[in-house]
Enzyme design. Sequence first.
Site, PDB file in Angstrom:
ATOM      1  N   CYS A 132       0.832  -1.206   0.000  1.00  0.00           N
ATOM      2  CA  CYS A 132       0.000   0.000   0.000  1.00  0.00           C
ATOM      3  C   CYS A 132       0.868   1.258   0.000  1.00  0.00           C
ATOM      4  O   CYS A 132       1.459   1.614   1.016  1.00  0.00           O
ATOM      5  CB  CYS A 132      -0.911  -0.025   1.229  1.00  0.00           C
ATOM      6  SG  CYS A 132      -1.879   1.463   1.447  1.00  0.00           S
ATOM      7  N   CYS A 135      -0.319   4.074   2.293  1.00  0.00           N
ATOM      8  CA  CYS A 135      -0.009   3.841   3.708  1.00  0.00           C
ATOM      9  C   CYS A 135       1.477   4.072   3.988  1.00  0.00           C
ATOM     10  O   CYS A 135       1.828   4.645   5.008  1.00  0.00           O
ATOM     11  CB  CYS A 135      -0.339   2.407   4.128  1.00  0.00           C
ATOM     12  SG  CYS A 135      -1.880   1.756   3.502  1.00  0.00           S
ATOM     13  N   ASP A 136       2.348   3.592   3.112  1.00  0.00           N
ATOM     14  CA  ASP A 136       3.776   3.523   3.443  1.00  0.00           C
ATOM     15  C   ASP A 136       4.684   4.403   2.585  1.00  0.00           C
ATOM     16  O   ASP A 136       5.879   4.526   2.888  1.00  0.00           O
ATOM     17  CB  ASP A 136       4.267   2.064   3.295  1.00  0.00           C
ATOM     18  CG  ASP A 136       3.540   1.127   4.253  1.00  0.00           C
ATOM     19  OD1 ASP A 136       3.139   1.603   5.333  1.00  0.00           O
ATOM     20  OD2 ASP A 136       3.376  -0.057   3.927  1.00  0.00           O
TER      21      ASP A 136
END
Length: 305
Positions: A132, A135-136
């Site tokens: 993701c 997300c990261d």
Amino acid sequence: MLYDVVIAGGGAAGLSAALYAGRARLKALVIEKFNITGSQIIYTNEVDNYLGIPSVSGFELVNKFKEHATDEAEFTEGEVTSITKEDGIFTLELEDGSKINSKTIIIATGAVHNKLGVKGEEEFTGRGVSYCATCDGAFYKGKDVAVAGGGDTALSEALYLSNICRKVYLIHRRNELRGSKAYQDKIAAKENIEFTGNVVIDEIRGDGKVSSLFYHNKEDNIKTKLDVDGVFIAIGMKPDTDIAKGLADMDNYGYIIAGEDGKTTTEGLFVAGDIRQKNLRQLITAVSDGANCVASVEEYLNTIK
Ligand code: NAP
């Protein structure tokens, strides 16, 4: 025992539903397949986009969710193998043959990212391997990363990362990209995205965290080593919706078709989190789904009183 609501799945959506069910004074049971270790978010090293909590590990955050929801519902471990409805009452059967009855059900069993299945993928998940970019991605500012896949997700992940990273290698098993032309044009216009097609990823290596990726060309078998700090794998997802077959309409990818209220084609059956057809699969949207579903459960319970 007849529950007001049984929640299948103990990830972010299921735990949020449990909290709201408790607050609504509903008799609720959460069935978790693997306790919290089944939740996708534990694979995220650091969560920095959950409102109000600038930085926390996925494991820590989901533990907090669990702690917060623990007294609001009963919890049990097990795998739901079937759901049937008769005379307005649902019966869930677990893999050990036991049966549970409930007036309503919230399915929050999540979706899992497809894995490449190569050496190093599991070892470095959360330490350079991610599923993701939203997300990261922020952890790879100014760094070099690879994105695996050729669909819309891979292309949008590559575009997203190209605004953060120094260099993005887009690695695909075919020469043609599956993703939309619009995305392909944007990719082509980006100087820091390099596309390599017709290759197979063999291994991800590192020392504590990812440092390189190895692949070979399918035609000439030439092997290449790429020095990268991160590998984003975007080769599709599989929603865990088997138990809803025949009870809820699904799209071509197996996601359950339901609005924000979680209502499915079966009255009293609701869905929350990543298994629902929606645009953004994030922690915060899963939590929101859980809360919305309980509002729908309450509304439905009032109609059958
Ligand atoms: P997808 O369209 O199924 O694409 C998966 C990609 O991964 C394909 O390129 C496939 O290669 C590759 N792949 C699959 N298994 C692999 C393996 N074992 N090793 C290497 N490569 C593998 O999945 P998606 O990109 O996640 O998209 C899912 C759906 O969401 C699609 O409908 C997509 O349009 C939609 N979506 C839309 C947007 C948007 O419009 N903003 C953004 C993201 C996703 P092949 O091409 O060779 O099969």
